[in-house]
Enzyme design. Structure first.
Site, PDB file in Angstrom:
ATOM      1  N   HIS A 152     -11.682 -38.827  30.270  1.00  0.00           N
ATOM      2  CA  HIS A 152     -11.380 -38.200  31.576  1.00  0.00           C
ATOM      3  C   HIS A 152     -12.662 -37.765  32.304  1.00  0.00           C
ATOM      4  CE1 HIS A 152      -7.210 -37.742  29.999  1.00  0.00           C
ATOM      5  NE2 HIS A 152      -7.852 -37.474  28.884  1.00  0.00           N
TER       6      HIS A 152
ATOM      7  N   SER B 260     -34.941 -44.427  50.709  1.00  0.00           N
ATOM      8  CA  SER B 260     -34.180 -44.153  51.926  1.00  0.00           C
ATOM      9  C   SER B 260     -35.131 -44.183  53.109  1.00  0.00           C
ATOM     10  CB  SER B 260     -33.535 -42.774  51.807  1.00  0.00           C
ATOM     11  OG  SER B 260     -33.314 -42.220  53.094  1.00  0.00           O
TER      12      SER B 260
ATOM     13  N   LYS C  11     -35.684 -39.867  48.048  1.00  0.00           N
ATOM     14  CA  LYS C  11     -34.591 -40.639  47.460  1.00  0.00           C
ATOM     15  C   LYS C  11     -35.029 -41.862  46.669  1.00  0.00           C
ATOM     16  CE  LYS C  11     -30.523 -40.479  48.841  1.00  0.00           C
ATOM     17  NZ  LYS C  11     -29.320 -40.260  48.083  1.00  0.00           N
TER      18      LYS C  11
ATOM     19  N   GLU D 221     -25.027 -50.395  42.565  1.00  0.00           N
ATOM     20  CA  GLU D 221     -23.963 -50.231  43.567  1.00  0.00           C
ATOM     21  C   GLU D 221     -23.494 -51.583  44.098  1.00  0.00           C
ATOM     22  OE1 GLU D 221     -24.708 -46.577  46.294  1.00  0.00           O
ATOM     23  OE2 GLU D 221     -26.646 -47.187  45.488  1.00  0.00           O
TER      24      GLU D 221
END
Ligand code: ARG
Length: 464
Positions: A158, A279, A285, A292
């Site tokens: 979970h 970024s 970043k 992704e």
């Protein structure tokens, strides 16, 4: 102008320009050009052996096909949309080069058995390439497992901390998943590797062809037994796309974990600069774009499966032009899988494993609670009662912001007199991990023996 078309005999009016473009598949199926030539050479060879064509003609045909192949390989062949598809482009060029005898190649053959043959040959080549990439990826998981046997991390259910596990054990879970992927693709070859060649348009042919011979020349296991099925079956492509979808799902789950693990909140791994991006506005970043995108590209692979299932679902036997839509999704899937596997296998060995951070996280959130309950159960308490007692200790710990191992002995004895000094040894993360020595468990001994087993599997030959 109507004469230009290879099937133009009965037509008087020219094909509408938009129809011609709409009908053409050359921009997709030219990828199967080499397989088309391979199939044609086998077909022509068989025709001469059967006495259907004179050997001098077939010699000329094969020489012509070989010269076309050289030009294609050298990137010197120009494809034409007017000639619709790869089969007619090559056949027309053959006649341009060798004259009227080129027109004999299509004896006892149809584009319907031809395209099914080409597609199977093409997908067979690609399946072997993918199998070898998956095999290499499985190596990467075993290498990671072997090199990091001392790394303890939290195991989750979970997405809540459950029990500590070895990082190696986690890597071996992926080894299992990718082993099934390799096995699925290998198994699919049994059904893919059947020759449709000689099925003709749909019903076979009146020429005395030898289908065993062409099957053998093309290294197919055997000829398809039913000519109708041979030209209308695309199960092999669907099966490929199904296996590909499951493989992509595995790559996606791995990507998701890497994205989570590399976040500031987890900090379990640091992804390499080579496989992350920055970024344009936030200077601090470092984004896991590769992971992704792999997760994202899973969508197109599933889409390709759904697309072809839908194309096929309402088709009456046998060939229907709808089936021309079968290749693009498979080609896109092969490309997607290839790059995703390559990136995964180059990124994983370069990621930094933050052992201390994982160890810290594994020791929090009462991940050793089950072991305290097991400790009490081993002292004779029914497990349900032990569970209840440990639940109380957890609640106590939460109220004092302490983990179980940080509670003092008297506090614990206040809840259960069965608890003694030896409990602290039991609660250590290393003990919690290593006690799980049941077959397939996370204990060091088990994981070591699983690594040994995995290496044995990897050493076995695969593919061709
Ligand atoms: N380009 C076609 C395809 O990919 C080849 C087969 C065409 N056959 C036909 N009867 N029109 O499906």
């Amino acid at each position: 102008m109507t004469k230009k078309r290879m099937w133009g005999g009965r037509f008087e009016e020219e094909t509408d320009q938009l129809v011609q473009e709409f009908n053409a598949s050359i921009n997709v199926d030219k990828a199967m050009a080499l397989q088309d030539i391979q199939g044609s050479i086998a077909h022509a060879t068989m025709l001469v052996e059967q006495g259907i064509l004179p050997s001098a003609d077939v010699k000329t045909i094969i020489e012509g096909l070989s010269s076309i192949r050289s030009d294609i390989e050298a990137g010197k062949f120009s494809w034409s949309v007017e000639l619709e598809d790869v089969h007619m482009n090559i056949e027309r060029e053959l006649s341009n080069r060798i004259g009227a005898v080129g027109g004999k190649l299509h004896t006892a053959r149809s584009r319907n058995d031809q395209v099914a043959t080409d597609f199977r040959l093409w997908l067979r080549d690609k399946t072997y390439e993918l199998i070898s990439l998956i095999h290499e990826t499985r190596h990467v998981f075993v290498d990671l497992a072997e090199a990091n046997l001392d790394v303890i991390m939290p195991g989750y259910t979970h997405l809540q901390v459950a029990q500590p596990i070895l990082f190696s054990h986690h890597m071996l879970a992926y080894f299992e998943m990718f082993s099934r992927d390799e096995a699925r693709l290998t198994d699919s070859l049994k059904r893919l590797n059947i020759s449709p060649l000689g099925a003709g348009a749909l019903a076979g042919t009146g020429f005395a062809i030898d289908r065993e011979k062409t099957a053998e020349l093309l290294e197919f296991a055997e000829p398809a037994r039913n000519s109708l099925d041979a030209v209308s079956d695309r199960d092999f492509a669907l099966e490929f796309l199904s296996s590909a979808s499951i493989l992509m799902m595995h790559l996606s789950r791995l990507s998701e974990e890497l994205i989570l693990w590399s976040s500031q909140e987890f900090g379990f791994v640091t992804l390499p600069d080579s496989h992350t991006t920055g970024s344009s506005i936030m200077p601090q970043k470092k984004n896991p774009d590769v992971s992704e995108l792999i997760r994202g590209k899973t969508g197109r692979v599933y889409g390709n499966l759904m697309g072809l299932l839908t194309v096929m679902k309402g088709l009456p036997l046998t060939y229907n032009k709808d089936m021309q839509e079968d290749k693009e999704g498979c080609m896109d899937t092969v490309e997607t899988l290839t790059v995703c596997l390559k990136l995964t296998m180059s990124m994983l060995p370069k990621m930094k494993i933050n052992k201390a951070r994982m160890y810290y996280a594994a020791g929090r959130a009462y991940s050793n609670a089950t072991d305290l309950a097991d400790y009490l159960a081993k002292k004779g308490l029914p497990f349900r009662e032990a569970h209840e007692i440990v639940g109380k200790l957890v609640a106590l710990g939460i109220s004092q912001s302490k983990d179980l191992q940080d509670l003092n002995l008297e506090t614990m004895q206040g809840v259960s007199s069965l608890i003694e000094q030896d409990v602290f040894e039991v609660l250590k993360l290393e003990s919690v991990v290593n006690v799980r020595n049941s077959f397939g468990g996370t204990g060091l001994e088990q994981v070591k023996s699983q690594i040994k087993f995995a290496k044995g599997l990897l050493a076995k030959t695969y593919g061709r």
